[in-house]
Design a protein around this motif. Structure first.
Motif, PDB file in Angstrom:
ATOM      1  N   GLU A  45       0.832  -1.209   0.000  1.00 26.04           N
ATOM      2  CA  GLU A  45       0.000   0.000   0.000  1.00 26.04           C
ATOM      3  C   GLU A  45       0.865   1.257   0.000  1.00 26.04           C
ATOM      4  N   ALA A  46       1.943   1.230   0.777  1.00 27.48           N
ATOM      5  CA  ALA A  46       2.838   2.394   0.808  1.00 27.48           C
ATOM      6  C   ALA A  46       3.501   2.602  -0.554  1.00 27.48           C
ATOM      7  N   ASP A  47       3.921   1.510  -1.200  1.00 27.81           N
ATOM      8  CA  ASP A  47       4.532   1.615  -2.532  1.00 27.81           C
ATOM      9  C   ASP A  47       3.532   2.188  -3.538  1.00 27.81           C
ATOM     10  N   HIS A  48       2.295   1.700  -3.476  1.00 29.32           N
ATOM     11  CA  HIS A  48       1.268   2.195  -4.390  1.00 29.32           C
ATOM     12  C   HIS A  48       1.021   3.678  -4.164  1.00 29.32           C
ATOM     13  N   ASP A  49       0.824   4.062  -2.909  1.00 32.42           N
ATOM     14  CA  ASP A  49       0.514   5.462  -2.606  1.00 32.42           C
ATOM     15  C   ASP A  49       1.677   6.376  -2.980  1.00 32.42           C
ATOM     16  N   GLY A  50       2.915   5.889  -2.794  1.00 31.20           N
ATOM     17  CA  GLY A  50       4.068   6.692  -3.190  1.00 31.20           C
ATOM     18  C   GLY A  50       4.132   6.882  -4.697  1.00 31.20           C
ATOM     19  N   ALA A  51       3.888   5.792  -5.451  1.00 30.54           N
ATOM     20  CA  ALA A  51       3.907   5.889  -6.913  1.00 30.54           C
ATOM     21  C   ALA A  51       2.782   6.793  -7.415  1.00 30.54           C
ATOM     22  N   ARG A  52       1.631   6.700  -6.776  1.00 33.14           N
ATOM     23  CA  ARG A  52       0.498   7.547  -7.184  1.00 33.14           C
ATOM     24  C   ARG A  52       0.794   9.014  -6.904  1.00 33.14           C
ATOM     25  N   ALA A  53       1.379   9.297  -5.743  1.00 28.85           N
ATOM     26  CA  ALA A  53       1.713  10.686  -5.413  1.00 28.85           C
ATOM     27  C   ALA A  53       2.721  11.257  -6.416  1.00 28.85           C
ATOM     28  N   LYS A  54       3.727  10.455  -6.804  1.00 26.15           N
ATOM     29  CA  LYS A  54       4.703  10.906  -7.791  1.00 26.15           C
ATOM     30  C   LYS A  54       4.032  11.188  -9.136  1.00 26.15           C
ATOM     31  N   LEU A  55       3.097  10.303  -9.524  1.00 24.43           N
ATOM     32  CA  LEU A  55       2.422  10.471 -10.805  1.00 24.43           C
ATOM     33  C   LEU A  55       1.551  11.729 -10.801  1.00 24.43           C
ATOM     34  N   LEU A  56       0.816  11.947  -9.715  1.00 23.69           N
ATOM     35  CA  LEU A  56      -0.025  13.143  -9.630  1.00 23.69           C
ATOM     36  C   LEU A  56       0.833  14.410  -9.632  1.00 23.69           C
TER      37      LEU A  56
END
Length: 278
Positions: A29-40
């Motif tokens: 979940e942390a990896d997903h949220d980090g990747a999503r934050a970078k993409l946004l």
């Protein structure tokens, strides 16, 4: 039904397995949220740098579409075979959805220290009927869901499928010791249900992360950031290309609005226009 006593060692081992699953899930979940934050963050930077130019180019494409449509209609009225104008394709930005809320794990069974006999199949059926009978649900989608679940309940009861009734009741929040018996069997069932729920959540997070990485914007972010590490300014290069395209479209629009009186020039303009679009 004899109790399948769970030893202290087995209970400790199963709890540790569940904790390992939960830690693994937290990392995913942390990896997903980090990747999503970078993409946004990258998308915001991309749109701030290039958004006005892209909107200007889109407006010019719309004007060109209108001009070529008028030319095509004029040529067809004069008996000249001219291709029909096609609308410019809209550029849609894909959503970057957040992870859905996780279903909280059910509470660990509590109760007496002695084993409780499991309820009869008929008792399980009655409890399921009290929870899922459509007559006890409000009208609308909730009642439809209850109707579907009640069909499953009736089928499970008719076929003597105790495990299916137990799973339905546990998923609905029924206390495990009232469904399986307990506390030994209830604890085992609770651990199994928690493991199943965490594993399901892991699959959801992995699927969402795969979808995130498959987005074109994600691939563009990686390429841009690598180029920037190498000292390049890729967004500036993209902006320069957009400005060049804008200049070309302005010139194309200027010509397209002025060749209507010459059939040969108009046909040649349309041919070149559609070749570029193709």
């Amino acid at each position: 039904m004899a109790s399948r006593a769970i030893t202290r060692h087995e209970l400790t081992r199963r709890r540790e397995q569940l904790q390992d699953l939960q830690r693994y899930l937290a990392v995913l979940e942390a990896d997903h949220d980090g990747a999503r934050a970078k993409l946004l963050g990258f998308r915001q930077r991309y749109l701030e740098a290039l958004g006005p130019l892209m909107r200007e180019l889109d407006e010019l494409e719309a004007q060109l579409h209108q001009a070529t449509a008028l030319l095509s209609e004029a040529l067809q009225r004069q008996g000249v075979d001219a291709p029909a104008s096609t609308s410019p394709r809209a550029k849609a930005w894909p959503d970057v959805p957040a992870l859905p809320e996780a279903t909280p794990l059910p509470p660990e069974p509590t109760g007496p220290t002695t084993d409780l006999p499991p309820p009869s199949l008929k008792t399980l059926y009655r409890r399921a009927a009290m929870r899922f009978h459509p007559d006890l649900a409000p009208s609308g989608p909730e009642r439809e869901v209850c109707e579907q679940r009640m069909m499953v309940v009736n089928d499970a009861y008719a076929s003597g499928d105790r495990s299916r009734l137990e799973a339905l009741l546990l998923a609905a929040g029924e206390l495990p010791e009232k469904v399986i018996g307990g506390p030994a069997d209830a604890v085992r069932a609770w651990l199994g249900l928690c493991e199943h729920m965490v594993q399901g959540r892991i699959r959801i997070v992995q699927a969402q992360t795969t979808m995130l990485h498959a987005q074109q914007m994600h691939e563009l972010r990686i390429a841009v950031e690598r180029a920037e590490v190498g000292g390049m300014r890729p967004l500036d290069i993209m902006a320069a290309r957009l400005r060049a395209q804008i200049a070309e479209r302005r010139q194309e629009l200027y010509i397209g609005e002025r060749v209507g009186g010459d059939v040969s020039l108009a046909a040649d303009f349309l041919r070149k226009r559609y070749q570029r679009l193709a």
